[in-house]
Design an enzyme around this catalytic site. Structure first.
Site, PDB file in Angstrom:
ATOM      1  N   CYS A  43     -43.522  57.540  25.382  1.00  0.00           N
ATOM      2  CA  CYS A  43     -43.153  56.238  25.323  1.00  0.00           C
ATOM      3  C   CYS A  43     -42.041  55.929  24.067  1.00  0.00           C
ATOM      4  O   CYS A  43     -41.449  54.859  23.898  1.00  0.00           O
ATOM      5  CB  CYS A  43     -44.302  55.281  25.154  1.00  0.00           C
ATOM      6  SG  CYS A  43     -45.162  55.226  23.571  1.00  0.00           S
ATOM      7  N   ASP A  45     -43.082  55.395  20.892  1.00  0.00           N
ATOM      8  CA  ASP A  45     -43.756  54.784  19.802  1.00  0.00           C
ATOM      9  C   ASP A  45     -43.913  55.620  18.597  1.00  0.00           C
ATOM     10  O   ASP A  45     -44.307  56.865  18.682  1.00  0.00           O
ATOM     11  CB  ASP A  45     -45.208  54.180  19.999  1.00  0.00           C
ATOM     12  CG  ASP A  45     -45.006  53.114  21.268  1.00  0.00           C
ATOM     13  OD1 ASP A  45     -43.739  52.341  21.377  1.00  0.00           O
ATOM     14  OD2 ASP A  45     -45.935  52.577  21.625  1.00  0.00           O
ATOM     15  N   CYS A  69     -43.501  49.057  20.992  1.00  0.00           N
ATOM     16  CA  CYS A  69     -43.686  47.816  21.593  1.00  0.00           C
ATOM     17  C   CYS A  69     -44.642  46.937  20.821  1.00  0.00           C
ATOM     18  O   CYS A  69     -45.030  47.193  19.708  1.00  0.00           O
ATOM     19  CB  CYS A  69     -44.424  47.903  23.157  1.00  0.00           C
ATOM     20  SG  CYS A  69     -46.014  48.830  22.901  1.00  0.00           S
ATOM     21  N   CYS A 112     -51.441  52.894  22.221  1.00  0.00           N
ATOM     22  CA  CYS A 112     -51.082  52.236  21.032  1.00  0.00           C
ATOM     23  C   CYS A 112     -52.222  52.382  20.044  1.00  0.00           C
ATOM     24  O   CYS A 112     -52.039  52.435  18.677  1.00  0.00           O
ATOM     25  CB  CYS A 112     -50.735  50.841  21.115  1.00  0.00           C
ATOM     26  SG  CYS A 112     -49.263  50.707  22.004  1.00  0.00           S
TER      27      CYS A 112
END
Length: 163
Positions: A43, A45, A69, A112
């Site tokens: 992603c 991140d 995000c 996350c």
């Protein structure tokens, strides 16, 4: 996919007042700072976490920089709250599931909280490496005013988390 109210509120609070939530960095040459950095290739991140420790190896302050995000940023603010005041041993017990539950992360955003836990582990690993390089044992290095030259040249550790 809708973010939980907790994630949205935290994200907005960080935008409104980043310094109050630990956004930033410490002097990387400070021997009392441990750094962890993790990334998720799937992603994009990336989280960088820095811990400031006192002579008793208690975390007195935390800074982070996160590129990702809203859930990644909210997870970062959550680990700031969870880490301040903890000992190294207590910090090792923080798990991604605690972060995910506190933020009500949906399954698609659980990576996350995994990144957040991985950043904590990476920073604690960096702390152990700095300690051992400094004195060659597991005794604390905090409070020493003249660390050896090599200590200040440690590369930041990086951990990649596969999702």
């Amino acid at each position: 996919m809708a973010y939980s109210k907790k994630v949205v509120d935290r994200f907005q609070d960080v935008l409104d007042n980043p310094a109050a939530h630990g956004v930033g960095r410490f002097d990387p040459n400070d021997p009392n700072i441990a750094t962890g950095m993790t990334g998720a290739p799937a992603c994009g991140d990336v989280m960088k976490l820095q811990l400031k420790l006192d002579k008793d190896e208690k975390i007195t302050d935390v800074k982070f920089k996160t590129y990702g995000c809203g859930s990644a940023i909210a997870s970062s603010t959550m680990f700031v709250e969870m880490l301040v005041g903890k000992t190294v041993e207590e910090a090792q017990l923080i798990k991604d599931k605690e972060i995910a539950a506190a933020l009500e992360l949906p399954p698609i955003k659980l990576h996350c909280s995994v990144l957040a836990e991985a950043s904590i582990k990476d920073a604690l690993k960096n702390w152990d490496e700095k300690r051992e390089e400094f004195i060659g044992s597991s005794d604390s290095m905090i409070g020493h005013n003249n660390p050896p030259q090599g200590l200040l040249q440690i590369e930041e550790p990086t951990t990649t988390v596969e999702i």
